[in-house]
Design a protein around this motif. Structure first.
Motif, PDB file in Angstrom:
ATOM      1  N   PHE A 160       4.702  -4.988  -6.289  1.00  0.00           N
ATOM      2  CA  PHE A 160       4.443  -3.662  -6.707  1.00  0.00           C
ATOM      3  C   PHE A 160       4.929  -3.780  -8.152  1.00  0.00           C
ATOM      4  O   PHE A 160       4.269  -3.012  -9.180  1.00  0.00           O
ATOM      5  CB  PHE A 160       4.951  -2.585  -6.010  1.00  0.00           C
ATOM      6  N   LEU A 161       6.291  -3.985  -8.473  1.00  0.00           N
ATOM      7  CA  LEU A 161       6.740  -4.084  -9.844  1.00  0.00           C
ATOM      8  C   LEU A 161       6.207  -4.923 -10.773  1.00  0.00           C
ATOM      9  O   LEU A 161       5.862  -4.598 -12.128  1.00  0.00           O
ATOM     10  CB  LEU A 161       8.365  -4.620  -9.752  1.00  0.00           C
ATOM     11  N   PHE A 162       5.529  -6.191 -10.258  1.00  0.00           N
ATOM     12  CA  PHE A 162       4.908  -7.254 -11.089  1.00  0.00           C
ATOM     13  C   PHE A 162       3.527  -6.443 -11.562  1.00  0.00           C
ATOM     14  O   PHE A 162       3.184  -6.406 -12.750  1.00  0.00           O
ATOM     15  CB  PHE A 162       4.719  -8.301 -10.550  1.00  0.00           C
ATOM     16  N   ILE A 184       5.098   7.200  -1.800  1.00  0.00           N
ATOM     17  CA  ILE A 184       6.228   7.644  -0.657  1.00  0.00           C
ATOM     18  C   ILE A 184       6.992   6.611  -0.185  1.00  0.00           C
ATOM     19  O   ILE A 184       6.539   5.814   0.809  1.00  0.00           O
ATOM     20  CB  ILE A 184       5.412   8.653   0.597  1.00  0.00           C
ATOM     21  N   TRP A 185       7.987   6.215  -1.025  1.00  0.00           N
ATOM     22  CA  TRP A 185       8.767   5.021  -0.815  1.00  0.00           C
ATOM     23  C   TRP A 185       9.437   4.841   0.331  1.00  0.00           C
ATOM     24  O   TRP A 185       9.547   3.872   0.955  1.00  0.00           O
ATOM     25  CB  TRP A 185       9.791   4.990  -2.090  1.00  0.00           C
ATOM     26  N   VAL A 186       9.915   6.041   1.102  1.00  0.00           N
ATOM     27  CA  VAL A 186      10.543   6.069   2.249  1.00  0.00           C
ATOM     28  C   VAL A 186       9.772   5.587   3.229  1.00  0.00           C
ATOM     29  O   VAL A 186      10.272   5.131   4.446  1.00  0.00           O
ATOM     30  CB  VAL A 186      11.363   7.278   2.436  1.00  0.00           C
ATOM     31  N   LEU A 187       8.409   5.776   3.228  1.00  0.00           N
ATOM     32  CA  LEU A 187       7.643   5.459   4.570  1.00  0.00           C
ATOM     33  C   LEU A 187       7.302   3.877   4.701  1.00  0.00           C
ATOM     34  O   LEU A 187       6.685   3.621   5.506  1.00  0.00           O
ATOM     35  CB  LEU A 187       6.282   6.111   4.182  1.00  0.00           C
ATOM     36  N   THR A 188       8.164   3.033   3.749  1.00  0.00           N
ATOM     37  CA  THR A 188       8.272   1.756   4.145  1.00  0.00           C
ATOM     38  C   THR A 188       8.670   1.378   5.465  1.00  0.00           C
ATOM     39  O   THR A 188       8.551   0.129   6.034  1.00  0.00           O
ATOM     40  CB  THR A 188       8.797   0.900   3.068  1.00  0.00           C
ATOM     41  N   ILE A 196       0.940  -1.042   0.068  1.00  0.00           N
ATOM     42  CA  ILE A 196       0.141   0.048   0.225  1.00  0.00           C
ATOM     43  C   ILE A 196       0.886   1.251  -0.203  1.00  0.00           C
ATOM     44  O   ILE A 196       0.653   2.208  -0.705  1.00  0.00           O
ATOM     45  CB  ILE A 196      -0.828   0.031   1.194  1.00  0.00           C
ATOM     46  N   ILE A 197       1.990   1.403   1.014  1.00  0.00           N
ATOM     47  CA  ILE A 197       2.844   2.333   1.007  1.00  0.00           C
ATOM     48  C   ILE A 197       3.382   2.527  -0.519  1.00  0.00           C
ATOM     49  O   ILE A 197       3.802   3.626  -0.812  1.00  0.00           O
ATOM     50  CB  ILE A 197       3.773   2.135   2.080  1.00  0.00           C
ATOM     51  N   LEU A 198       3.937   1.570  -1.113  1.00  0.00           N
ATOM     52  CA  LEU A 198       4.783   1.824  -2.349  1.00  0.00           C
ATOM     53  C   LEU A 198       3.642   2.165  -3.471  1.00  0.00           C
ATOM     54  O   LEU A 198       4.127   2.874  -4.238  1.00  0.00           O
ATOM     55  CB  LEU A 198       5.043   0.356  -2.842  1.00  0.00           C
ATOM     56  N   PHE A 199       2.515   1.965  -3.566  1.00  0.00           N
ATOM     57  CA  PHE A 199       1.402   2.469  -4.331  1.00  0.00           C
ATOM     58  C   PHE A 199       1.198   4.053  -3.953  1.00  0.00           C
ATOM     59  O   PHE A 199       0.580   4.611  -5.097  1.00  0.00           O
ATOM     60  CB  PHE A 199       0.232   1.619  -4.266  1.00  0.00           C
ATOM     61  N   SER A 200       1.416   4.452  -2.763  1.00  0.00           N
ATOM     62  CA  SER A 200       1.063   5.761  -2.329  1.00  0.00           C
ATOM     63  C   SER A 200       2.038   6.625  -3.132  1.00  0.00           C
ATOM     64  O   SER A 200       1.988   7.883  -3.181  1.00  0.00           O
ATOM     65  CB  SER A 200       1.198   5.974  -0.696  1.00  0.00           C
TER      66      SER A 200
END
Length: 118
Positions: A63-65, A26-30, A20-24
């Protein structure tokens, strides 16, 4: 057996939150994806680290897939971003996937430490 289910829950929650965070965008929030399940469920560092890292890696791969399945030009973007960074595009993708796992580890360490303090 009880520890297995505890860290399976950490893995699944990290996987879902990381995705979910990757789709938002904001990658650093993982870091949050590793922090939340670890503060709730984990008691041991190593098991929490392994489950958070694997959840972060798999969420990044999903996410990449999904991005590729929707017709996104991920390899073209990785080529240009890697060219800016001075890396080949495939190495740039591998590093970004590993960094997602490392960010989940950082959140897991913080969450487990806070759980041990409380």
């Amino acid at each position: 057996m009880r520890d297995f289910f505890r860290y399976l829950i950490v893995f699944v929650i990290t996987l879902i939150l990381g995705y979910i965070i990757l789709f938002s965008g904001i990658w650093v929030l993982t870091v949050i994806a590793g922090f939340i399940p670890s503060i709730i469920f984990s008691k041991k560092y190593l098991k929490a680290l392994i489950s958070s890292f694997s959840g972060g890696i798999i969420s990044s791969l999903l996410f990449l897939f999904n991005y590729i399945a929707l017709g996104g030009p991920i390899f073209k973007i990785a080529y240009f971003a890697g060219a800016v960074a001075g890396l080949p595009g495939s190495l740039f993708l591998i590093i970004s996937i590993l960094l997602t796992g490392i960010y989940c580890i950082i959140g897991s360490i913080i969450g487990t430490y806070i759980r041990k303090i409380i």
